[in-house]
Design a protein around this motif. Structure first.
Motif, PDB file in Angstrom:
ATOM      1  N   SER A  40       0.818  -1.201   0.000  1.00 59.07           N
ATOM      2  CA  SER A  40       0.000   0.000   0.000  1.00 59.07           C
ATOM      3  C   SER A  40       0.858   1.260   0.000  1.00 59.07           C
ATOM      4  CB  SER A  40      -0.918   0.020   1.216  1.00 59.07           C
ATOM      5  OG  SER A  40      -1.600   1.235   1.280  1.00 59.07           O
ATOM      6  N   PRO A  41       0.710   2.095  -1.005  1.00 58.24           N
ATOM      7  CA  PRO A  41       1.502   3.316  -1.074  1.00 58.24           C
ATOM      8  C   PRO A  41       0.970   4.435  -0.191  1.00 58.24           C
ATOM      9  CG  PRO A  41       0.112   3.162  -2.988  1.00 58.24           C
ATOM     10  CD  PRO A  41      -0.078   1.887  -2.207  1.00 58.24           C
ATOM     11  N   GLY A  42      -0.171   4.226   0.472  1.00 59.46           N
ATOM     12  CA  GLY A  42      -0.789   5.274   1.272  1.00 59.46           C
ATOM     13  C   GLY A  42       0.110   5.818   2.370  1.00 59.46           C
ATOM     14  N   GLY A  43       0.951   4.975   2.931  1.00 60.21           N
ATOM     15  CA  GLY A  43       1.837   5.405   4.004  1.00 60.21           C
ATOM     16  C   GLY A  43       2.873   6.427   3.569  1.00 60.21           C
ATOM     17  N   LEU A  44       3.179   6.455   2.298  1.00 63.97           N
ATOM     18  CA  LEU A  44       4.169   7.419   1.805  1.00 63.97           C
ATOM     19  C   LEU A  44       3.703   8.862   1.976  1.00 63.97           C
ATOM     20  CD1 LEU A  44       5.467   5.742  -1.470  1.00 63.97           C
ATOM     21  CD2 LEU A  44       6.594   5.861   0.753  1.00 63.97           C
ATOM     22  N   ALA A  45       2.408   9.064   1.981  1.00 65.41           N
ATOM     23  CA  ALA A  45       1.882  10.421   2.125  1.00 65.41           C
ATOM     24  C   ALA A  45       2.229  11.027   3.480  1.00 65.41           C
ATOM     25  CB  ALA A  45       0.364  10.403   1.942  1.00 65.41           C
ATOM     26  N   TYR A  46       2.500  10.181   4.461  1.00 67.64           N
ATOM     27  CA  TYR A  46       2.790  10.663   5.811  1.00 67.64           C
ATOM     28  C   TYR A  46       4.285  10.792   6.099  1.00 67.64           C
ATOM     29  CZ  TYR A  46      -2.106   9.644   6.366  1.00 67.64           C
ATOM     30  OH  TYR A  46      -3.466   9.625   6.208  1.00 67.64           O
ATOM     31  N   ARG A  47       5.113  10.407   5.161  1.00 67.10           N
ATOM     32  CA  ARG A  47       6.564  10.484   5.355  1.00 67.10           C
ATOM     33  C   ARG A  47       7.059  11.858   4.927  1.00 67.10           C
ATOM     34  NH1 ARG A  47       9.404   5.808   6.829  1.00 67.10           N
ATOM     35  NH2 ARG A  47      10.928   7.449   7.188  1.00 67.10           N
ATOM     36  N   LYS A  48       7.271  12.708   5.879  1.00 66.97           N
ATOM     37  CA  LYS A  48       7.754  14.064   5.596  1.00 66.97           C
ATOM     38  C   LYS A  48       9.284  14.124   5.586  1.00 66.97           C
ATOM     39  CE  LYS A  48       3.538  15.562   5.756  1.00 66.97           C
ATOM     40  NZ  LYS A  48       2.775  15.639   4.564  1.00 66.97           N
ATOM     41  N   ASP A  49       9.911  13.030   6.040  1.00 66.48           N
ATOM     42  CA  ASP A  49      11.368  13.022   6.150  1.00 66.48           C
ATOM     43  C   ASP A  49      12.062  12.456   4.915  1.00 66.48           C
ATOM     44  OD1 ASP A  49      10.190  10.551   6.824  1.00 66.48           O
ATOM     45  OD2 ASP A  49      11.961   9.918   7.936  1.00 66.48           O
ATOM     46  N   PHE A  50      11.302  11.980   3.936  1.00 66.61           N
ATOM     47  CA  PHE A  50      11.892  11.414   2.720  1.00 66.61           C
ATOM     48  C   PHE A  50      12.252  12.516   1.730  1.00 66.61           C
ATOM     49  CE2 PHE A  50      10.165   6.779   2.386  1.00 66.61           C
ATOM     50  CZ  PHE A  50      10.871   6.444   3.519  1.00 66.61           C
ATOM     51  N   THR A  51      13.384  12.360   1.096  1.00 67.82           N
ATOM     52  CA  THR A  51      13.713  13.232  -0.034  1.00 67.82           C
ATOM     53  C   THR A  51      12.910  12.747  -1.240  1.00 67.82           C
ATOM     54  OG1 THR A  51      15.518  11.834  -0.820  1.00 67.82           O
ATOM     55  CG2 THR A  51      16.077  13.525   0.828  1.00 67.82           C
ATOM     56  N   ALA A  52      12.932  13.508  -2.297  1.00 61.16           N
ATOM     57  CA  ALA A  52      12.219  13.102  -3.509  1.00 61.16           C
ATOM     58  C   ALA A  52      12.759  11.769  -4.032  1.00 61.16           C
ATOM     59  CB  ALA A  52      12.336  14.186  -4.580  1.00 61.16           C
ATOM     60  N   GLU A  53      14.066  11.582  -3.962  1.00 59.50           N
ATOM     61  CA  GLU A  53      14.671  10.332  -4.437  1.00 59.50           C
ATOM     62  C   GLU A  53      14.274   9.154  -3.547  1.00 59.50           C
ATOM     63  OE1 GLU A  53      16.600   7.648  -6.783  1.00 59.50           O
ATOM     64  OE2 GLU A  53      16.052   9.715  -7.231  1.00 59.50           O
ATOM     65  N   GLU A  54      14.247   9.365  -2.247  1.00 61.78           N
ATOM     66  CA  GLU A  54      13.831   8.291  -1.338  1.00 61.78           C
ATOM     67  C   GLU A  54      12.360   7.933  -1.558  1.00 61.78           C
ATOM     68  OE1 GLU A  54      16.619   8.910   2.589  1.00 61.78           O
ATOM     69  OE2 GLU A  54      14.983  10.343   2.248  1.00 61.78           O
ATOM     70  N   MET A  55      11.549   8.929  -1.809  1.00 60.72           N
ATOM     71  CA  MET A  55      10.133   8.694  -2.084  1.00 60.72           C
ATOM     72  C   MET A  55       9.975   7.882  -3.371  1.00 60.72           C
ATOM     73  SD  MET A  55       7.151   9.429  -0.755  1.00 60.72           S
ATOM     74  CE  MET A  55       7.311  10.928   0.188  1.00 60.72           C
ATOM     75  N   ARG A  56      10.744   8.229  -4.380  1.00 60.69           N
ATOM     76  CA  ARG A  56      10.713   7.501  -5.650  1.00 60.69           C
ATOM     77  C   ARG A  56      11.136   6.059  -5.459  1.00 60.69           C
ATOM     78  NH1 ARG A  56      14.247   6.041  -9.354  1.00 60.69           N
ATOM     79  NH2 ARG A  56      13.700   5.980 -11.538  1.00 60.69           N
ATOM     80  N   GLU A  57      12.214   5.838  -4.715  1.00 63.56           N
ATOM     81  CA  GLU A  57      12.703   4.481  -4.467  1.00 63.56           C
ATOM     82  C   GLU A  57      11.684   3.655  -3.683  1.00 63.56           C
ATOM     83  OE1 GLU A  57      16.535   4.761  -2.605  1.00 63.56           O
ATOM     84  OE2 GLU A  57      17.435   5.740  -4.343  1.00 63.56           O
ATOM     85  N   ALA A  58      11.052   4.283  -2.694  1.00 64.49           N
ATOM     86  CA  ALA A  58      10.036   3.577  -1.914  1.00 64.49           C
ATOM     87  C   ALA A  58       8.834   3.216  -2.784  1.00 64.49           C
ATOM     88  CB  ALA A  58       9.591   4.431  -0.727  1.00 64.49           C
ATOM     89  N   ALA A  59       8.404   4.141  -3.631  1.00 67.59           N
ATOM     90  CA  ALA A  59       7.271   3.876  -4.518  1.00 67.59           C
ATOM     91  C   ALA A  59       7.598   2.758  -5.502  1.00 67.59           C
ATOM     92  CB  ALA A  59       6.879   5.148  -5.273  1.00 67.59           C
ATOM     93  N   LEU A  60       8.808   2.741  -6.016  1.00 64.69           N
ATOM     94  CA  LEU A  60       9.211   1.663  -6.932  1.00 64.69           C
ATOM     95  C   LEU A  60       9.259   0.323  -6.217  1.00 64.69           C
ATOM     96  CD1 LEU A  60      12.015   3.454  -8.995  1.00 64.69           C
ATOM     97  CD2 LEU A  60       9.747   2.731  -9.807  1.00 64.69           C
ATOM     98  N   ALA A  61       9.721   0.311  -4.973  1.00 65.87           N
ATOM     99  CA  ALA A  61       9.764  -0.936  -4.196  1.00 65.87           C
ATOM    100  C   ALA A  61       8.350  -1.447  -3.926  1.00 65.87           C
ATOM    101  CB  ALA A  61      10.509  -0.720  -2.888  1.00 65.87           C
ATOM    102  N   ILE A  62       7.441  -0.533  -3.604  1.00 70.59           N
ATOM    103  CA  ILE A  62       6.043  -0.928  -3.380  1.00 70.59           C
ATOM    104  C   ILE A  62       5.451  -1.500  -4.658  1.00 70.59           C
ATOM    105  CG2 ILE A  62       3.729  -0.013  -2.943  1.00 70.59           C
ATOM    106  CD1 ILE A  62       5.118   1.960  -0.968  1.00 70.59           C
ATOM    107  N   ARG A  63       5.712  -0.856  -5.775  1.00 70.20           N
ATOM    108  CA  ARG A  63       5.188  -1.352  -7.055  1.00 70.20           C
ATOM    109  C   ARG A  63       5.734  -2.734  -7.375  1.00 70.20           C
ATOM    110  NH1 ARG A  63       6.187   1.726 -12.675  1.00 70.20           N
ATOM    111  NH2 ARG A  63       8.213   0.777 -12.414  1.00 70.20           N
TER     112      ARG A  63
END
Length: 63
Positions: A13-36
């Motif tokens: 579920s990618p919903g949790g990413l919306a609450y991560r304020k400490d991620f950089t754009a690159e970390e957010m991208r990597e997390a989204a790719l891992a979820i996918r």
């Protein structure tokens, strides 16, 4: 069987990413790719299990 099939889908579920304020754009991208990637793998695993059940002549119950 539900636990075996559903458990791998939980971290997909990618919903949790919306609450991560400490991620950089690159970390957010990597997390989204891992979820996918995990979601695709979970769907492939589910297809394999269902295909095996159907091939072996098991009755498929529908809700």
């Amino acid at each position: 069987m539900n636990d075996v099939l559903a458990r791998p889908c939980c971290p997909c579920s990618p919903g949790g990413l919306a609450y991560r304020k400490d991620f950089t754009a690159e970390e957010m991208r990597e997390a989204a790719l891992a979820i996918r990637e995990n979601a695709h793998q979970s769907l492939n695993d589910l297809r394999t299990v269902l295909g095996t059940l159907r091939r072996d002549g098991a009755v498929v119950m529908r809700a």
